[in-house]
Design a protein around this motif. Structure first.
Motif, PDB file in Angstrom:
ATOM      1  N   THR A  18       0.839  -1.208   0.000  1.00 23.96           N
ATOM      2  CA  THR A  18       0.000   0.000   0.000  1.00 23.96           C
ATOM      3  C   THR A  18       0.872   1.255   0.000  1.00 23.96           C
ATOM      4  OG1 THR A  18      -1.718   1.249   1.177  1.00 23.96           O
ATOM      5  CG2 THR A  18      -0.209  -0.018   2.556  1.00 23.96           C
ATOM      6  N   ASP A  19       0.413   2.286  -0.700  1.00 26.20           N
ATOM      7  CA  ASP A  19       1.161   3.546  -0.649  1.00 26.20           C
ATOM      8  C   ASP A  19       0.480   4.549   0.288  1.00 26.20           C
ATOM      9  OD1 ASP A  19      -1.016   4.174  -2.131  1.00 26.20           O
ATOM     10  OD2 ASP A  19       0.081   4.718  -3.965  1.00 26.20           O
ATOM     11  N   PHE A  20      -0.463   4.038   1.096  1.00 24.03           N
ATOM     12  CA  PHE A  20      -1.171   4.890   2.048  1.00 24.03           C
ATOM     13  C   PHE A  20      -0.201   5.375   3.131  1.00 24.03           C
ATOM     14  CE2 PHE A  20      -3.785   5.789   5.767  1.00 24.03           C
ATOM     15  CZ  PHE A  20      -4.822   6.509   5.213  1.00 24.03           C
ATOM     16  N   LYS A  21      -0.207   6.665   3.384  1.00 25.77           N
ATOM     17  CA  LYS A  21       0.733   7.237   4.368  1.00 25.77           C
ATOM     18  C   LYS A  21      -0.010   7.705   5.625  1.00 25.77           C
ATOM     19  CE  LYS A  21       4.678   7.293   1.932  1.00 25.77           C
ATOM     20  NZ  LYS A  21       4.216   6.158   1.097  1.00 25.77           N
ATOM     21  N   PRO A  22       0.046   6.933   6.700  1.00 27.14           N
ATOM     22  CA  PRO A  22      -0.680   7.324   7.921  1.00 27.14           C
ATOM     23  C   PRO A  22       0.043   8.419   8.724  1.00 27.14           C
ATOM     24  CG  PRO A  22       0.513   5.282   8.294  1.00 27.14           C
ATOM     25  CD  PRO A  22       0.783   5.672   6.868  1.00 27.14           C
ATOM     26  N   ASP A  23      -0.728   9.283   9.372  1.00 28.25           N
ATOM     27  CA  ASP A  23      -0.167  10.290  10.273  1.00 28.25           C
ATOM     28  C   ASP A  23      -0.283   9.861  11.742  1.00 28.25           C
ATOM     29  OD1 ASP A  23       0.624  12.255   8.384  1.00 28.25           O
ATOM     30  OD2 ASP A  23      -1.486  12.766   8.096  1.00 28.25           O
ATOM     31  N   ASP A  38     -15.290   2.732  12.601  1.00 22.73           N
ATOM     32  CA  ASP A  38     -15.425   4.110  12.126  1.00 22.73           C
ATOM     33  C   ASP A  38     -14.342   4.489  11.123  1.00 22.73           C
ATOM     34  OD1 ASP A  38     -17.716   4.875  13.671  1.00 22.73           O
ATOM     35  OD2 ASP A  38     -16.417   4.753  15.432  1.00 22.73           O
ATOM     36  N   VAL A  39     -13.464   3.542  10.837  1.00 26.53           N
ATOM     37  CA  VAL A  39     -12.388   3.838   9.883  1.00 26.53           C
ATOM     38  C   VAL A  39     -12.853   3.500   8.466  1.00 26.53           C
ATOM     39  CG1 VAL A  39     -10.013   3.252   9.185  1.00 26.53           C
ATOM     40  CG2 VAL A  39     -10.593   3.387  11.618  1.00 26.53           C
ATOM     41  N   GLN A  40     -12.681   4.470   7.579  1.00 21.50           N
ATOM     42  CA  GLN A  40     -12.919   4.215   6.155  1.00 21.50           C
ATOM     43  C   GLN A  40     -11.687   3.472   5.652  1.00 21.50           C
ATOM     44  OE1 GLN A  40     -15.672   5.839   4.267  1.00 21.50           O
ATOM     45  NE2 GLN A  40     -16.381   5.957   6.380  1.00 21.50           N
ATOM     46  N   ILE A  41     -11.804   2.165   5.536  1.00 26.23           N
ATOM     47  CA  ILE A  41     -10.618   1.338   5.300  1.00 26.23           C
ATOM     48  C   ILE A  41     -10.116   1.463   3.856  1.00 26.23           C
ATOM     49  CG2 ILE A  41      -9.693  -1.019   5.323  1.00 26.23           C
ATOM     50  CD1 ILE A  41     -11.683  -1.620   7.604  1.00 26.23           C
ATOM     51  N   VAL A  42      -8.821   1.687   3.739  1.00 29.99           N
ATOM     52  CA  VAL A  42      -8.172   1.755   2.429  1.00 29.99           C
ATOM     53  C   VAL A  42      -7.439   0.447   2.148  1.00 29.99           C
ATOM     54  CG1 VAL A  42      -6.354   2.916   1.096  1.00 29.99           C
ATOM     55  CG2 VAL A  42      -7.927   4.274   2.500  1.00 29.99           C
ATOM     56  N   HIS A  43      -6.821  -0.102   3.199  1.00 31.25           N
ATOM     57  CA  HIS A  43      -6.066  -1.336   3.020  1.00 31.25           C
ATOM     58  C   HIS A  43      -5.906  -2.053   4.355  1.00 31.25           C
ATOM     59  CE1 HIS A  43      -3.617  -3.791   0.318  1.00 31.25           C
ATOM     60  NE2 HIS A  43      -2.821  -4.009   1.340  1.00 31.25           N
ATOM     61  N   GLU A  44      -5.844  -3.384   4.293  1.00 26.66           N
ATOM     62  CA  GLU A  44      -5.607  -4.170   5.518  1.00 26.66           C
ATOM     63  C   GLU A  44      -4.493  -5.177   5.256  1.00 26.66           C
ATOM     64  OE1 GLU A  44     -10.271  -4.522   7.032  1.00 26.66           O
ATOM     65  OE2 GLU A  44      -9.049  -6.310   6.767  1.00 26.66           O
ATOM     66  N   HIS A  61      -4.550 -13.863  17.224  1.00 22.48           N
ATOM     67  CA  HIS A  61      -4.518 -14.537  15.922  1.00 22.48           C
ATOM     68  C   HIS A  61      -5.060 -13.679  14.786  1.00 22.48           C
ATOM     69  CE1 HIS A  61      -4.014 -17.924  13.351  1.00 22.48           C
ATOM     70  NE2 HIS A  61      -5.250 -17.831  12.940  1.00 22.48           N
ATOM     71  N   SER A  62      -6.144 -12.958  15.081  1.00 22.47           N
ATOM     72  CA  SER A  62      -6.784 -12.203  14.004  1.00 22.47           C
ATOM     73  C   SER A  62      -6.121 -10.835  13.810  1.00 22.47           C
ATOM     74  CB  SER A  62      -8.264 -12.014  14.323  1.00 22.47           C
ATOM     75  OG  SER A  62      -8.368 -11.277  15.524  1.00 22.47           O
ATOM     76  N   GLY A  63      -4.915 -10.666  14.339  1.00 21.24           N
ATOM     77  CA  GLY A  63      -4.284  -9.355  14.297  1.00 21.24           C
ATOM     78  C   GLY A  63      -4.043  -8.836  12.896  1.00 21.24           C
ATOM     79  N   LYS A  64      -4.292  -7.555  12.723  1.00 20.32           N
ATOM     80  CA  LYS A  64      -3.977  -6.934  11.434  1.00 20.32           C
ATOM     81  C   LYS A  64      -3.750  -5.437  11.558  1.00 20.32           C
ATOM     82  CE  LYS A  64      -8.848  -7.327  10.247  1.00 20.32           C
ATOM     83  NZ  LYS A  64      -9.831  -7.816   9.289  1.00 20.32           N
ATOM     84  N   LEU A  65      -3.050  -4.928  10.560  1.00 21.64           N
ATOM     85  CA  LEU A  65      -2.884  -3.483  10.434  1.00 21.64           C
ATOM     86  C   LEU A  65      -3.976  -2.991   9.506  1.00 21.64           C
ATOM     87  CD1 LEU A  65       0.940  -2.788   9.872  1.00 21.64           C
ATOM     88  CD2 LEU A  65      -0.395  -2.454  11.966  1.00 21.64           C
ATOM     89  N   ILE A  66      -4.676  -1.953   9.940  1.00 21.87           N
ATOM     90  CA  ILE A  66      -5.761  -1.393   9.148  1.00 21.87           C
ATOM     91  C   ILE A  66      -5.406   0.039   8.778  1.00 21.87           C
ATOM     92  CG2 ILE A  66      -8.206  -0.735   9.199  1.00 21.87           C
ATOM     93  CD1 ILE A  66      -8.524  -3.150  11.176  1.00 21.87           C
ATOM     94  N   PHE A  67      -5.331   0.304   7.490  1.00 16.66           N
ATOM     95  CA  PHE A  67      -4.986   1.642   6.989  1.00 16.66           C
ATOM     96  C   PHE A  67      -6.246   2.329   6.491  1.00 16.66           C
ATOM     97  CE2 PHE A  67      -0.371   1.235   6.852  1.00 16.66           C
ATOM     98  CZ  PHE A  67      -0.199  -0.147   6.881  1.00 16.66           C
ATOM     99  N   GLY A  68      -6.430   3.581   6.877  1.00 20.85           N
ATOM    100  CA  GLY A  68      -7.599   4.279   6.358  1.00 20.85           C
ATOM    101  C   GLY A  68      -7.785   5.655   6.968  1.00 20.85           C
ATOM    102  N   HIS A  69      -8.997   6.191   6.772  1.00 21.85           N
ATOM    103  CA  HIS A  69      -9.310   7.530   7.251  1.00 21.85           C
ATOM    104  C   HIS A  69     -10.246   7.457   8.444  1.00 21.85           C
ATOM    105  CE1 HIS A  69      -8.148   8.176   3.000  1.00 21.85           C
ATOM    106  NE2 HIS A  69      -7.528   9.220   3.517  1.00 21.85           N
ATOM    107  N   LEU A  70      -9.901   8.201   9.484  1.00 21.13           N
ATOM    108  CA  LEU A  70     -10.793   8.371  10.627  1.00 21.13           C
ATOM    109  C   LEU A  70     -11.181   9.842  10.577  1.00 21.13           C
ATOM    110  CD1 LEU A  70     -12.018   6.999  13.151  1.00 21.13           C
ATOM    111  CD2 LEU A  70     -10.016   7.769  14.424  1.00 21.13           C
TER     112      LEU A  70
END
Ligand code: HPA
Length: 274
Positions: A18-23, A38-44, A61-70
């Motif tokens: 992903t090229d999503f850049k989180p702040d 409430d996150v508009q998910i762009v990528h997981e 086990h179900s751990g993940k990184l969620i990228f998106g807009h809050l």
């Protein structure tokens, strides 16, 4: 492979997906995952797919990184975190914080479940952390310093950013969210404390006790990332109120507070300027 190289390879892998850049980096505590709704998910990305990420135990086990807009803000949310009591060492516990820094986060937001030591606190209320006491027996910065990431002896005079604490207190008042402000003590766990231990933790100056947050905070501060953290008070740990508790009760108390927590974190991030 060297730790720093592992951090860079994990980051490279994520950047290849992903090229999503989180702040903002957001770490959600036990029973406190609802903010992701409430996150508009762009990528997981599942943790297990990320090179060198700690291997999951059953619990995470179900751990993940969620990228998106809050709201208007760009976030990466850790759904599932690593605890020392699960058997990870502190370098593993804090590995994701290093990676999030390499991904460009400017601030770190943390939630956790904790026991209330301050007798003014009630179950399922929130406490914004304004300082901490580290009673965990391993420090994430022990060993050769990663000079590229920060100094050998990080300053800890403002472990939790005062301006975000002030914002949170104002929002809580406006929104009628019961919000305390106090000191968090981090312990190893996994057992809860004895009555004598709760008493000691109160005497040394803590308002709430939990098994997380401190290592992530230390590593973030070493990298000069301001931290905002909120505890959900899941059980009462002061004289006359200590009862047998189970993890189910902790999670139930956390879930009761969750709508308030979510509202508070959303609004603090919305009001924040980076
Ligand atoms: N002690 C330590 N950690 C905790 C507690 C507690 O009473 N409650 C939730 N996390």
């Amino acid at each position: 492979m060297e730790y720093l190289s592992q951090i860079k390879e994990a980051t490279q892998y994520i950047l290849s997906q992903t090229d999503f850049k989180p702040d903002y980096g957001v770490i959600l505590g036990t029973g406190l995952g609802a903010l992701v709704n409430d996150v508009q998910i762009v990528h997981e990305i599942n943790y297990e797919d990320i090179l060198h990420f700690p291997l999951s135990t059953v619990e995470s086990h179900s751990g993940k990184l969620i990228f998106g807009h809050l709201g208007e803000k760009r976030v990466v949310v850790m759904k599932g975190r690593f605890h020392y009591y699960e058997g990870y060492n502190m370098k593993e516990v804090t590995f994701p914080v290093r990676v999030m820094k390499m991904l460009g986060i400017k601030k770190l937001i943390i939630s956790n479940a904790s026991g209330a030591l301050n007798p003014a606190y009630q179950k399922s209320e929130l406490m914004v952390i304004n300082d901490h006491i580290n009673m965990q027996t391993e420090n994430p910065l022990t060993g050769k310093n990663l000079d590229e990431m920060g100094v050998r002896f990080p300053d800890m005079s403002e472990p939790y950013e005062q301006s975000m604490i002030d914002t949170a207190m104002q929002i809580a008042e406006k929104e009628n969210i019961p919000l305390h402000q106090g000191v968090y003590v981090g312990v190893n766990g996994p057992n809860l404390e004895t009555r004598a231990e709760y008493h000691m933790l109160r005497v040394i100056g803590a308002d709430a006790v939990g098994m997380s947050t401190v290592p992530e905070n230390i590593v973030a501060r070493q990298m000069d990332i301001p931290v905002f953290a909120v505890s959900v008070l899941t059980d009462l740990c002061y004289p006359g109120h200590i009862q047998k508790i189970s993890v189910e009760e902790v999670i139930a108390a956390a879930m009761k507070a969750e709508p308030y927590l979510t509202k508070l974190i959303k609004q603090v991030i919305a009001a924040d300027k980076i």
